[in-house]
Design an enzyme around this catalytic site. Structure first.
Site, PDB file in Angstrom:
ATOM      1  N   ASP A 100      36.466 -28.752  61.050  1.00  0.00           N
ATOM      2  CA  ASP A 100      37.228 -29.292  59.918  1.00  0.00           C
ATOM      3  C   ASP A 100      38.703 -28.883  59.869  1.00  0.00           C
ATOM      4  OD1 ASP A 100      34.637 -30.051  59.395  1.00  0.00           O
ATOM      5  OD2 ASP A 100      34.511 -29.140  57.412  1.00  0.00           O
ATOM      6  N   CYS A 105      32.482 -23.855  55.570  1.00  0.00           N
ATOM      7  CA  CYS A 105      31.960 -24.713  56.634  1.00  0.00           C
ATOM      8  C   CYS A 105      31.812 -23.988  57.971  1.00  0.00           C
ATOM      9  CB  CYS A 105      32.828 -25.954  56.767  1.00  0.00           C
ATOM     10  SG  CYS A 105      32.750 -26.987  55.271  1.00  0.00           S
ATOM     11  N   LYS A 147      30.723 -35.388  59.168  1.00  0.00           N
ATOM     12  CA  LYS A 147      29.685 -34.833  58.309  1.00  0.00           C
ATOM     13  C   LYS A 147      30.036 -35.070  56.851  1.00  0.00           C
ATOM     14  CE  LYS A 147      31.664 -30.128  58.231  1.00  0.00           C
ATOM     15  NZ  LYS A 147      31.741 -29.847  56.792  1.00  0.00           N
TER      16      LYS A 147
END
Length: 225
Positions: free
Chosen positions: A11, A169, A121
């Protein structure tokens, strides 16, 4: 056992980075030079992940009624849509990484040409999904990405994790990598946390799960050459 390492970059997106990110992690952009150096190494598989939410995602504070809709402060109980007896409590966030917005894009300075695959995701509006593998529900799991299959199909033995954010994450991606049977290492200098004070708890979870936090000069990384 052969050493077949993969690099998972979690990310590294506009919305998680200053100066304009809607959920900016302090120092988020600062990890890019090290991440690019890692991407230049011959990992068997190099994967970048992206949070990629619909506008009506359950984790967005804007999708909940007042007074329980304050970003960073409020939390909500999410029921497993396939089994309402299973629940998860999750923090609410500002809208971020919405599909089709600039905030969802990977940073332009990230050396994306070195990445073999981008895994998206968080597309299921009904569940939170910090991990790049799957949402946290287990009975049953609601939303899975293709990450586990990609790693297993390639014969990966070791997973190295970097990216954002260290306490969310990255944390849950690393824990799930260990659950999938990979020897898992988090490259500490190549992460940043939303809340650095939470890292003591994260490190305890890593220890219990067999996840190791390493430095950029760790011996295991010198093997990737």
């Amino acid at each position: 056992m052969p050493f077949k390492p993969a690099l998972v970059i979690v990310d590294v997106q506009e919305d998680f980075c200053p100066p304009n990110g809607l959920l900016a992690v302090q120092g988020g952009r600062d990890i890019v030079p090290l991440v690019n150096e890692l991407l230049g190494r011959p990992f068997l598989l190099k994967i970048a992940t992206k949070d990629f939410h619909p506008q009506d995602h359950i984790s967005f504070a804007s999708n909940h009624e007042a007074p329980n809709n304050k970003p960073f402060e409020s939390s909500v109980i999410i029921k497993n849509p396939l089994n309402p007896s299973e629940t998860q409590e999750t923090r609410l966030w500002p809208d971020h990484c919405v599909q089709g917005t600039k905030g969802s894009e990977l940073l332009p300075e990230l050396d994306i040409k070195q990445v073999h695959k981008i895994v998206e995701k968080g597309q299921d509006k009904r569940v939170e999904m910090y991990s790049a593998f799957a949402d946290p529900f287990t009975n049953p799991c609601v939303s899975k990405s293709e990450l586990a299959k990609l790693l297993h199909d390639a014969g990966v033995t070791d997973v190295f994790v970097a990216g954002l954010a260290a306490d969310y994450c990255v944390r849950y991606t690393a824990l799930d990598a260990a659950k999938e049977g990979f020897k898992t290492r988090v490259i500490g200098e190549a992460t940043r946390a939303v809340d650095p004070s939470a890292m003591d708890e994260v490190l305890k979870e890593y220890e219990q799960a067999g996840v190791t936090v390493i430095g950029k000069d760790d011996e295991s990384l010198t093997l990737v050459k």
